[in-house]
Scaffold this motif. Structure first.
Motif, mmCIF file in Angstrom:
data_model
loop_
_atom_site.group_PDB
_atom_site.id
_atom_site.type_symbol
_atom_site.label_atom_id
_atom_site.label_comp_id
_atom_site.label_asym_id
_atom_site.label_seq_id
_atom_site.Cartn_x
_atom_site.Cartn_y
_atom_site.Cartn_z
ATOM 1 N N PHE A 36 0.336 54.994 16.619
ATOM 2 C CA PHE A 36 -0.393 54.217 15.637
ATOM 3 C C PHE A 36 -0.531 52.793 16.142
ATOM 4 O O PHE A 36 0.212 52.356 17.009
ATOM 5 N N ARG A 37 -1.466 52.066 15.569
ATOM 6 C CA ARG A 37 -1.597 50.662 15.915
ATOM 7 C C ARG A 37 -1.942 49.857 14.681
ATOM 8 O O ARG A 37 -2.528 50.368 13.729
ATOM 9 N N ALA A 43 -5.283 47.290 8.506
ATOM 10 C CA ALA A 43 -4.398 48.383 8.153
ATOM 11 C C ALA A 43 -3.946 49.142 9.390
ATOM 12 O O ALA A 43 -4.631 49.175 10.413
ATOM 13 N N ARG A 44 -2.800 49.759 9.267
ATOM 14 C CA ARG A 44 -2.315 50.626 10.326
ATOM 15 C C ARG A 44 -3.264 51.805 10.497
ATOM 16 O O ARG A 44 -3.762 52.369 9.517
ATOM 17 N N VAL A 92 -0.426 45.832 17.736
ATOM 18 C CA VAL A 92 0.902 46.338 18.024
ATOM 19 C C VAL A 92 0.838 47.853 17.945
ATOM 20 O O VAL A 92 0.362 48.410 16.953
ATOM 21 N N TYR A 93 1.303 48.511 18.976
ATOM 22 C CA TYR A 93 1.265 49.955 19.047
ATOM 23 C C TYR A 93 2.650 50.524 18.787
ATOM 24 O O TYR A 93 3.648 50.072 19.355
ATOM 25 N N TYR A 94 2.702 51.520 17.925
ATOM 26 C CA TYR A 94 3.946 52.153 17.530
ATOM 27 C C TYR A 94 3.889 53.644 17.832
ATOM 28 O O TYR A 94 2.848 54.277 17.662
ATOM 29 N N CYS A 95 5.004 54.203 18.232
ATOM 30 C CA CYS A 95 5.121 55.647 18.233
ATOM 31 C C CYS A 95 6.001 56.058 17.061
ATOM 32 O O CYS A 95 6.857 55.298 16.603
ATOM 33 N N ALA A 96 5.752 57.256 16.567
ATOM 34 C CA ALA A 96 6.437 57.736 15.383
ATOM 35 C C ALA A 96 6.700 59.229 15.507
ATOM 36 O O ALA A 96 5.966 59.942 16.192
ATOM 37 N N TRP A 97 7.733 59.683 14.823
ATOM 38 C CA TRP A 97 8.191 61.063 14.925
ATOM 39 C C TRP A 97 8.139 61.747 13.566
ATOM 40 O O TRP A 97 8.451 61.128 12.542
ATOM 41 N N ARG A 98 7.766 63.003 13.586
ATOM 42 C CA ARG A 98 7.867 63.836 12.403
ATOM 43 C C ARG A 98 8.185 65.266 12.818
ATOM 44 O O ARG A 98 7.963 65.637 13.976
ATOM 45 N N GLN A 99 8.670 66.057 11.894
ATOM 46 C CA GLN A 99 8.919 67.463 12.172
ATOM 47 C C GLN A 99 7.613 68.234 12.259
ATOM 48 O O GLN A 99 6.618 67.875 11.638
ATOM 49 N N LEU A 105 -1.517 60.826 9.276
ATOM 50 C CA LEU A 105 -1.072 59.965 8.193
ATOM 51 C C LEU A 105 0.283 59.361 8.514
ATOM 52 O O LEU A 105 1.258 60.066 8.759
ATOM 53 N N GLY A 106 0.343 58.049 8.502
ATOM 54 C CA GLY A 106 1.575 57.374 8.856
ATOM 55 C C GLY A 106 2.757 57.748 7.990
ATOM 56 O O GLY A 106 3.887 57.843 8.483
ATOM 57 N N TYR A 107 2.514 57.971 6.708
ATOM 58 C CA TYR A 107 3.634 58.259 5.816
ATOM 59 C C TYR A 107 4.233 59.634 6.040
ATOM 60 O O TYR A 107 5.281 59.951 5.487
ATOM 61 N N ASP A 108 3.592 60.453 6.842
ATOM 62 C CA ASP A 108 4.163 61.752 7.181
ATOM 63 C C ASP A 108 5.261 61.647 8.237
ATOM 64 O O ASP A 108 5.983 62.617 8.460
ATOM 65 N N TYR A 109 5.385 60.509 8.868
ATOM 66 C CA TYR A 109 6.337 60.342 9.959
ATOM 67 C C TYR A 109 7.641 59.756 9.455
ATOM 68 O O TYR A 109 7.642 58.842 8.616
ATOM 69 N N SER A 110 8.730 60.261 9.998
ATOM 70 C CA SER A 110 10.058 59.910 9.502
ATOM 71 C C SER A 110 10.720 58.776 10.275
ATOM 72 O O SER A 110 11.543 58.048 9.712
ATOM 73 N N TYR A 111 10.397 58.628 11.547
ATOM 74 C CA TYR A 111 11.022 57.617 12.381
ATOM 75 C C TYR A 111 9.961 56.880 13.174
ATOM 76 O O TYR A 111 8.966 57.465 13.614
#
Length: 122
Positions: A36-37, A43-44, A92-99, A105-111
């Motif tokens: 994500f960025r 907005a993200r 700013v670029y972010y990586c995120a993890w989900r099961q 959707l950003g809110y689906d990611y846990s970390y």
């Protein structure tokens, strides 16, 4: 718990390239990683996502054809190769993890990682 660390950001001129890395630890089951960025005042947004098996890959329309997401499972790392960078890619670029599977959707990611700054000058 899952821990994610991004690296590879920096400043480049328009048309240049960067490769972002997201190294993960604490992963014990099927999961997916998204990039994500977020630009100042905006907005993200989802950039790209990939399952650890690489069976599912998604790219946003804004980066399709320019960015490539990939994995190196031996290194527990997900990459975002960014080519033909444009000033509007500055964020700013972010990586995120989900099961399980990739989500846009950003809110689906846990970390989330701490983020890495990408600045593209014109």
């Amino acid at each position: 718990q899952v821990q994610l660390v991004e690296s590879g950001g920096g400043m480049v001129q328009a048309g240049g390239s960067l490769r972002l890395s997201c190294t993960a630890s604490g992963l014990t089951q099927e999961y997916a990683v998204g990039w994500f960025r977020q630009a100042p005042g905006k907005a993200r947004e989802f950039v790209a996502g990939i399952s650890w098996s690489s069976s599912s890959i998604y790219n946003s329309d804004s980066v399709k054809g320019r960015f490539t997401i990939s994995t190196d499972n031996a290194k527990n790392t997900v990459y975002l190769q960014m080519n033909s960078l444009k000033p509007e890619d500055t964020a700013v670029y972010y990586c995120a993890w989900r099961q399980w599977t990739v989500s846009r959707l950003g809110y689906d990611y846990s970390y989330w990682g701490q983020g890495t700054q990408v600045t593209v000058s014109s």
